[in-house]
Design a protein around this motif. Sequence first.
Motif, PDB file in Angstrom:
ATOM      1  N   LEU A 166     -70.324  28.520 -22.615  1.00 32.58           N
ATOM      2  CA  LEU A 166     -68.957  28.906 -22.972  1.00 32.58           C
ATOM      3  C   LEU A 166     -68.796  30.401 -22.757  1.00 32.58           C
ATOM      4  O   LEU A 166     -69.604  31.196 -23.243  1.00 32.58           O
ATOM      5  CB  LEU A 166     -68.686  28.559 -24.440  1.00 32.58           C
ATOM      6  N   THR A 167     -67.751  30.781 -22.033  1.00 34.89           N
ATOM      7  CA  THR A 167     -67.396  32.195 -21.857  1.00 34.89           C
ATOM      8  C   THR A 167     -66.055  32.417 -22.527  1.00 34.89           C
ATOM      9  O   THR A 167     -65.069  31.774 -22.172  1.00 34.89           O
ATOM     10  CB  THR A 167     -67.299  32.567 -20.366  1.00 34.89           C
ATOM     11  N   ILE A 168     -65.989  33.307 -23.514  1.00 34.75           N
ATOM     12  CA  ILE A 168     -64.750  33.538 -24.251  1.00 34.75           C
ATOM     13  C   ILE A 168     -64.379  35.015 -24.236  1.00 34.75           C
ATOM     14  O   ILE A 168     -65.251  35.891 -24.213  1.00 34.75           O
ATOM     15  CB  ILE A 168     -64.871  33.038 -25.712  1.00 34.75           C
ATOM     16  N   THR A 169     -63.076  35.273 -24.248  1.00 33.91           N
ATOM     17  CA  THR A 169     -62.570  36.644 -24.212  1.00 33.91           C
ATOM     18  C   THR A 169     -62.815  37.327 -25.564  1.00 33.91           C
ATOM     19  O   THR A 169     -62.185  36.999 -26.560  1.00 33.91           O
ATOM     20  CB  THR A 169     -61.054  36.663 -23.914  1.00 33.91           C
ATOM     21  N   SER A 170     -63.720  38.289 -25.575  1.00 36.65           N
ATOM     22  CA  SER A 170     -63.948  39.075 -26.794  1.00 36.65           C
ATOM     23  C   SER A 170     -62.869  40.150 -26.938  1.00 36.65           C
ATOM     24  O   SER A 170     -62.481  40.497 -28.059  1.00 36.65           O
ATOM     25  CB  SER A 170     -65.331  39.718 -26.767  1.00 36.65           C
ATOM     26  N   ARG A 171     -62.410  40.676 -25.832  1.00 34.74           N
ATOM     27  CA  ARG A 171     -61.281  41.619 -25.820  1.00 34.74           C
ATOM     28  C   ARG A 171     -60.644  41.549 -24.445  1.00 34.74           C
ATOM     29  O   ARG A 171     -61.319  41.741 -23.434  1.00 34.74           O
ATOM     30  CB  ARG A 171     -61.739  43.061 -26.104  1.00 34.74           C
ATOM     31  N   HIS A 172     -59.333  41.262 -24.418  1.00 31.63           N
ATOM     32  CA  HIS A 172     -58.636  41.185 -23.137  1.00 31.63           C
ATOM     33  C   HIS A 172     -57.876  42.487 -22.892  1.00 31.63           C
ATOM     34  O   HIS A 172     -58.025  43.466 -23.625  1.00 31.63           O
ATOM     35  CB  HIS A 172     -57.721  39.955 -23.094  1.00 31.63           C
ATOM     36  N   HIS A 173     -57.060  42.501 -21.845  1.00 34.25           N
ATOM     37  CA  HIS A 173     -56.409  43.741 -21.417  1.00 34.25           C
ATOM     38  C   HIS A 173     -55.423  44.286 -22.453  1.00 34.25           C
ATOM     39  O   HIS A 173     -55.082  45.469 -22.413  1.00 34.25           O
ATOM     40  CB  HIS A 173     -55.661  43.531 -20.095  1.00 34.25           C
ATOM     41  N   ASP A 174     -54.949  43.419 -23.380  1.00 32.33           N
ATOM     42  CA  ASP A 174     -53.992  43.890 -24.396  1.00 32.33           C
ATOM     43  C   ASP A 174     -54.663  44.705 -25.484  1.00 32.33           C
ATOM     44  O   ASP A 174     -53.989  45.262 -26.352  1.00 32.33           O
ATOM     45  CB  ASP A 174     -53.221  42.716 -24.996  1.00 32.33           C
ATOM     46  N   GLY A 175     -56.004  44.767 -25.471  1.00 31.24           N
ATOM     47  CA  GLY A 175     -56.725  45.637 -26.387  1.00 31.24           C
ATOM     48  C   GLY A 175     -57.091  45.028 -27.717  1.00 31.24           C
ATOM     49  O   GLY A 175     -57.770  45.679 -28.528  1.00 31.24           O
ATOM     50  N   PHE A 176     -56.666  43.779 -27.980  1.00 24.01           N
ATOM     51  CA  PHE A 176     -56.957  43.138 -29.259  1.00 24.01           C
ATOM     52  C   PHE A 176     -58.341  42.508 -29.219  1.00 24.01           C
ATOM     53  O   PHE A 176     -58.651  41.741 -28.306  1.00 24.01           O
ATOM     54  CB  PHE A 176     -55.902  42.079 -29.564  1.00 24.01           C
ATOM     55  N   SER A 177     -59.169  42.817 -30.209  1.00 22.43           N
ATOM     56  CA  SER A 177     -60.532  42.302 -30.252  1.00 22.43           C
ATOM     57  C   SER A 177     -60.588  41.006 -31.052  1.00 22.43           C
ATOM     58  O   SER A 177     -60.125  40.949 -32.197  1.00 22.43           O
ATOM     59  CB  SER A 177     -61.480  43.326 -30.884  1.00 22.43           C
ATOM     60  N   MET A 178     -61.199  39.985 -30.458  1.00 20.22           N
ATOM     61  CA  MET A 178     -61.313  38.679 -31.107  1.00 20.22           C
ATOM     62  C   MET A 178     -62.625  38.565 -31.888  1.00 20.22           C
ATOM     63  O   MET A 178     -63.187  37.485 -32.020  1.00 20.22           O
ATOM     64  CB  MET A 178     -61.205  37.574 -30.057  1.00 20.22           C
TER      65      MET A 178
END
Length: 448
Positions: free
Chosen positions: A104-116
């Motif tokens: 599984l590859t998941i977005t830890s932080r995308h271009h909007d700058g919000f950290s998951m």
Amino acid sequence: MNRTLTAGLLALSLLTSAQGSLHAQENYVPSQEILESRTRFQDRKFGIFIHWGVYAMLGNGEWNMQVNNLNRDEYRHLAAGFCPSKFSAAEWVSAIKASGAKYLTITSRHHDGFSMFHSKASSYNIVDATPFGRDILAELAQECAAQGIELHLYYSHLDWDRDDYWPLGRTGHGTGRTEHGEWSSYAAFMERQLTELLTGYGKIGCIWFDGVWDRDEFPREKQPELWGLYGQYELIHRLQPGCLIGNNHHLLPFGGEDIQIFERDIPGQNEAGLSGQEISPLPLETCQTMNGSWGYRMSDMNYKSSDELIRYLVRTAGMNANLLLNIGPRADGTLPEQALERLKAMGEWLAENGESIYGTRGGIIEPQPWGVTTVKDNKLYVHILDLKENTLNLACGKNKLRGASLLSTGEKVACRQAKDGTVTLSFPEAPEGVDCIVVLDFKKTLQP
């Protein structure tokens, strides 16, 4: 001299911390641990990509902030309402495992700058900025470990929110950011977050970078120094020596990178216009969407059929690459039913035919209009996807054939091998179905 160029040159002068590792990474020699990780990665063949963040609340994809020039201060208010009450790490990972995917590859932080994830480097994260208050990455990491799914992390190099990200790249001009930038501050922020990700969430299989293309006015040879890539790569390999590194920069890989990524295209194709780079000898991965979107888009019901996705997986494996298939979860934390249906269908197919995918490499015969081949030891798996005739000729070189059979039933397939090595398969009628797989059994391990 324009402002962008001036800022870029300033950035080059600020990245002195990366200079010590520059030459070492240019001449990168992977460790034995990395070589073993690369082999395991190639063997897995199939992973699931998750694009998820506060943008899911708007139901218009992960680039909504950029496409609609959303003010970053207003956009930040989304976090105050982000409460994915139906999120269940166990349900997600169970569905992924049932699909036959191995990572599984998941977005830890995308271009909007919000950290998951719960980041101490920025309070703009899912724990501190939302009423949800839970670290979904920690929950997923725990569940992946429990169910035997390897966890990979997407991390954005660019940021449409922070003032210290450059002055401006080629995106994010309408978000209300300042144009000043302070690259040394931003680089330090990324280093802190990467350290958090690699020390707080157990074993990470790969860091999957994205966003270098935001400064593509600079030539390829300047990009590693411009972004401080070699220093980041050295940090990753130091914190987790077996962690692979991939970078979706649409360029030939740099030293320190362990896989080569192709966006929306099987290697060797460039239908999406993002994969014109040459194919390197590194392990390969194609990332592709189930519908037309990465992040959840309410209006996008144009899902590829299960049969189409199975064939895409097969064609990707035939080009010696992994498939990273994307899902965009809803804001409430659920995976769309259309995605779950396709995961189930792919899992059922792989349960019967996975022998011809897992642990294989691209076959000794290049992809053809009728299909592809995969190879494992002394077996050549002939994936017939579109054959109009009832015979098929295969150039198998000096490899000596012992026999042929259908993978699905074990039934013998009529075959003969000419003196020049050509194998001719004969069928009662043209093969039909999603993928008719014929197993050619040779006397020895296959050679190209």
